[in-house]
Design a protein around this motif. Structure first.
Motif, short mmCIF file in Angstrom:
data_model
loop_
_atom_site.label_atom_id
_atom_site.label_comp_id
_atom_site.label_asym_id
_atom_site.label_seq_id
_atom_site.Cartn_x
_atom_site.Cartn_y
_atom_site.Cartn_z
N ARG A 293 12.65 6.68 6.20
CA ARG A 293 13.73 6.31 5.28
C ARG A 293 13.16 5.48 4.14
O ARG A 293 12.14 4.79 4.30
N PRO A 294 13.81 5.50 2.97
CA PRO A 294 13.40 4.59 1.91
C PRO A 294 13.47 3.15 2.41
O PRO A 294 14.40 2.78 3.13
N THR A 295 12.49 2.36 2.03
CA THR A 295 12.40 0.99 2.56
C THR A 295 12.13 0.02 1.42
O THR A 295 11.32 0.29 0.53
N LEU A 296 12.82 -1.11 1.48
CA LEU A 296 12.55 -2.23 0.58
C LEU A 296 11.75 -3.27 1.35
O LEU A 296 12.23 -3.82 2.35
N HIS A 297 10.53 -3.52 0.91
CA HIS A 297 9.68 -4.57 1.47
C HIS A 297 9.75 -5.75 0.52
O HIS A 297 9.24 -5.68 -0.61
N PHE A 298 10.35 -6.83 0.96
CA PHE A 298 10.57 -7.98 0.08
C PHE A 298 9.92 -9.22 0.66
O PHE A 298 10.04 -9.51 1.85
N LEU A 299 9.23 -9.97 -0.20
CA LEU A 299 8.58 -11.20 0.21
C LEU A 299 8.76 -12.27 -0.86
O LEU A 299 8.43 -12.05 -2.02
N HIS A 300 9.34 -13.39 -0.47
CA HIS A 300 9.30 -14.59 -1.31
C HIS A 300 8.34 -15.56 -0.65
O HIS A 300 8.61 -16.08 0.43
N LEU A 301 7.23 -15.81 -1.30
CA LEU A 301 6.15 -16.60 -0.72
C LEU A 301 5.99 -17.89 -1.51
O LEU A 301 5.86 -17.87 -2.74
N ARG B 196 -4.91 -3.84 -0.97
CA ARG B 196 -5.72 -3.08 -0.01
C ARG B 196 -4.85 -2.48 1.09
O ARG B 196 -5.04 -1.33 1.51
N THR B 197 -3.88 -3.26 1.56
CA THR B 197 -3.00 -2.75 2.62
C THR B 197 -2.14 -1.60 2.12
O THR B 197 -1.95 -0.60 2.83
N LEU B 198 -1.62 -1.71 0.91
CA LEU B 198 -0.80 -0.63 0.36
C LEU B 198 -1.62 0.64 0.20
O LEU B 198 -1.12 1.75 0.48
N ARG B 199 -2.84 0.52 -0.25
CA ARG B 199 -3.67 1.72 -0.42
C ARG B 199 -4.07 2.30 0.93
O ARG B 199 -4.08 3.53 1.11
N ALA B 200 -4.38 1.43 1.89
CA ALA B 200 -4.78 1.94 3.20
C ALA B 200 -3.63 2.65 3.90
O ALA B 200 -3.86 3.56 4.70
N SER B 201 -2.39 2.25 3.61
CA SER B 201 -1.23 2.88 4.25
C SER B 201 -0.62 4.00 3.42
O SER B 201 0.43 4.53 3.77
N ARG C 69 2.95 5.92 -4.26
CA ARG C 69 4.32 6.42 -4.32
C ARG C 69 5.38 5.33 -4.34
O ARG C 69 6.57 5.62 -4.36
N SER C 70 4.96 4.06 -4.37
CA SER C 70 5.92 2.97 -4.32
C SER C 70 6.17 2.38 -5.71
O SER C 70 5.33 2.45 -6.61
N GLU D 3 5.24 1.56 -11.55
CA GLU D 3 6.14 2.65 -11.20
C GLU D 3 5.45 3.62 -10.24
O GLU D 3 4.21 3.68 -10.19
N PRO D 4 6.20 4.39 -9.47
CA PRO D 4 5.57 5.39 -8.59
C PRO D 4 4.70 6.35 -9.41
O PRO D 4 5.12 6.87 -10.45
N GLY D 5 3.47 6.52 -8.96
CA GLY D 5 2.55 7.43 -9.63
C GLY D 5 1.87 6.84 -10.85
O GLY D 5 1.03 7.51 -11.46
#
Length: 682
Positions: A385-393, A446-451, A456-457, A497-499
């Motif tokens: 499913r489409p997912t929103l990954h949100f982090l306030h750090l 690195r994590t985004l590319r590895a996954s 596409r995000s 943007e995606p792509g």
């Protein structure tokens, strides 16, 4: 002659206590108790509940439930007053005269405490002079209370104060939403035609754009390679500003698309329509919030939390009361308790292996990084499913405890952030923590590319507000906004943007109310409420001025334009040089001198902040050179005395100065001609 008749008179015994004198004694005691309760309410309950009531983020950060907050309020309202009343009542054992005198003394002490707080607000007195004036005021008030009945009557009427203060906190303060949340059914967005890509959104905290800039006005790739990498593959909105210097107002504006209008808690019951509800009908939500709770429980769960529970609330409230009651200037800011726990502290496993970085000496980056970030990385996985990954750090937000390498260091709680020498030290510590934050950004990429999520995000990285380190105008209040708006309002904003692979710079007048409509357009969702912002897919707004809010509903208009980086301090020529034997000449006290005897490199902790005092006769501005193992790491001035004495503090962010085991610390007084005299340390 008649003899006089003698009448025998029985001796009269002193009247025993009867049923009329006991009520009289009880009335006196009740009056005294009411007077003490009134004063404790003014000295403790009102100022503490006032600050906490205006800081709902304090409770949200510590994930306090309604029961925890109510228990804290009960303790604040009841325990101090009860303790003082019992103390006074105990003096009855010594007799009525002592009891009356003890009551007068307690009244005088409480009036003196109240005078300290009032004096700090309405006079320029601080420290010992303020204490002296407060004691005199308390003594005068105690005498007036003893001689005349009117002060006592006024105090007895004021005994209802704690009840009133509790009522205002529970029903009228911004924090009331945390205790008594109302309905929170937010409006869901309407899915439109087109793709619904994953969204990865990171909101950093207290990060001015200018901190990232190099001399050419671009991201300083040498210091912040991962920010520069992100900028190289995304759209950098270089003229982006937050809408407030305070997270409880700034973040809701970002996620609702509306300017701050009322001082409401950053809570889903106060902002039912926001990014999480707009995307929640279509998207899975994986949110890590820090000092807000905008995502309703029906949409997402937030398992990683800082230290929480009644115990930490009581401890931090006690520290806050100490700052409120102090006779010196002190930042009365609950945010000083906002320290993110590390992954090791909460027992989280490392989300990613340590990056192959030859400059990175420690094997404990994943132990040092905040647990909230570790959990966020662990959730960056593809989904059906489409997912929103949100982090306030809360990075690089104070407290500043990280070196660029990821090593931690200790620092005292009472170091000022403004004034001669202190503002420069605060900026240096901020920039060191920002370089560590850059490492966390690199781990994210690195994590985004590895996954396989990166390409596409929709990836958004920004900060809610900045902070000023300008001398005399440090912080985020109106003074800083007026004199250093480029550091408070302008923040980094990167939207990939995606792509998208090629980077570009867009200098349109972006304000953070534009964030929600831009995300909605990118993921093809229509937001069903009126927005103050405009999407980046629309034409830029025509006005160049910026709208900013120190307080909700009170707009401040700032001139537009991308700010220039403040001129960096010129390093002293002694920094980096090697020092041989020098003659002795003076003394200094170092707070944590023993930390240099046993440096454990593998533990990822270094004594990188050196602070202490020098004798009072050392003039203001005297330069001290601080060397570790024979190499000078910093040259700092001795500053004007404060309650901590004639102090100095030196920051040593280069971990190459240190070695495992025993290290030698030397401090030298720098003469007018550059000559050095070694100080004897204790």
């Amino acid at each position: 002659m008649t003899e006089p008749t003698l009448t025998r008179t029985e001796p009269v015994a002193p009247p025993a206590p009867d049923e009329r004198s006991a009520p009289s004694t009880r009335r006196v005691e009740l009056r005294r108790a009411a007077e003490l309760v009134a004063l404790v309410g003014l000295v403790v309950t009102q100022p503490l509940l006032d600050v906490l009531g205006r800081s709902p983020d304090f409770f949200l950060f510590h994930r306090a439930g309604s029961g925890d907050v109510l228990a804290l309020v009960a303790l604040v309202a009841v325990v101090p007053g009860l303790a003082v009343v019992l103390l006074g009542a105990a003096t009855r054992l010594a007799g009525a005269r002592v009891r009356a005198g003890a009551h007068t003394v307690l009244v005088g002490l409480l009036l003196a405490g109240l005078a300290v707080q009032v004096g700090r607000q309405v006079t320029a007195l601080r420290g010992v002079p303020l204490v002296v004036v407060a004691v005199l005021a308390g003594a005068a008030g105690a005498v007036a209370h003893r001689r005349w009945s009117l002060p006592g009557r006024v105090l007895r009427v004021a005994a209802v104060g704690p009840v009133v203060f509790v009522g205002l906190f529970l029903f009228a303060s911004p924090a009331s939403a945390v205790v008594l949340p109302r309905a929170h059914e937010g409006a869901a967005g309407v899915a439109g035609p087109g793709s619904h890509p994953p969204v990865v959104m990171i909101v950093l905290d207290e990060l001015p754009l200018v901190s990232l800039l190099g001399p050419d006005g671009r991201i300083d790739a040498a210091r912040y390679p991962n920010f520069a990498e992100l900028a190289g593959g995304s759209t950098w909105y270089r003229n982006a500003t937050g809408v407030s210097g305070w997270t409880p107002y700034a973040l809701p504006a970002m996620l609702t698309g509306r300017y701050p209008s009322t001082p409401a808690a950053p809570h889903y019951s106060q902002y039912p329509d926001n990014l999480f509800t707009a995307l929640g009908g279509l998207y899975d939500i994986r949110a890590q919030e820090s000092i807000t709770r905008l995502c309703p429980p029906s949409r997402c769960d937030q398992p990683v939390a800082p230290e929480q529970g009644l115990g930490v609330l009581v401890r931090e409230s006690g520290a806050l009361l100490g700052r409120i009651a102090a006779p010196v200037d002190s930042r009365v800011d609950p945010q000083e308790s906002y320290r993110e726990q590390t992954a090791a502290e909460v027992g989280l496993d490392a989300a990613e292996p340590v990056p192959a970085d030859p400059k990175f000496r420690w094997d404990s980056l994943n132990d040092n990084q905040p647990a909230r970030f570790t959990a966020f990385l662990a959730g960056l996985r593809p989904s059906d499913r489409p997912t929103l990954h949100f982090l306030h750090l809360l990075m690089p937000h104070a407290p500043w405890v990280y070196l660029p390498s990821g090593a931690r260091y200790d620092a005292p709680d009472d170091l000022p952030n403004d004034g001669a020498g202190w503002a420069e030290l605060a900026r240096a510590r901020h920039l060191a923590q920002l370089r560590y934050t850059d490492r966390l950004v690199g781990e994210t990429l690195r994590t985004l590319r590895a996954s396989s999520l990166y390409d596409r995000s929709l990836v958004v990285l920004t900060a809610d507000h900045g902070v000023s380190f300008a001398p005399d105008w440090q912080g985020r209040g109106m003074g800083a906004i007026t004199h250093a708006p480029g550091e408070v309002a302008w923040v980094p904003l990167f939207v990939k943007e995606p792509g998208q692979h090629a980077g570009r710079v867009d200098d349109r007048n972006w304000e953070h109310v534009d964030l929600l409509p831009t995300i909605a357009d990118e993921v093809h969702v229509r937001v069903p409420w009126r927005l103050d912002g405009r999407s980046a897919q629309q034409p830029p707004r025509e006005r160049a001025e910026k709208f900013f809010y120190d307080q909700p509903g009170e707009r401040v208009v700032l001139p537009g334009g991308v700010p220039a980086r403040p001129a960096p301090p010129v390093p002293h020529p002694l920094v980096g040089t090697t020092v041989g034997e020098k003659p002795s000449g003076g003394t200094a006290s170092v707070a944590h001198l023993g930390a240099f005897d046993h440096v454990d490199a593998g533990a990822g902790e270094l004594p990188a902040l050196v602070w202490g005092t020098v004798p009072g006769q050392v003039p203001d501005g005297t330069l001290l050179a601080v060397a570790v193992n024979g190499r000078i790491g910093a040259v700092v001035p001795v500053v004007h005395p404060d309650r901590g004495g004639r102090r100095f503090a030196a920051f040593l962010p280069d971990d190459r100065l240190f070695r495992a085991g025993a290290n030698r610390l030397d401090i030298y007084r720098v003469g007018s001609g550059g000559d050095l005299r070694r100080l004897t340390l204790s």
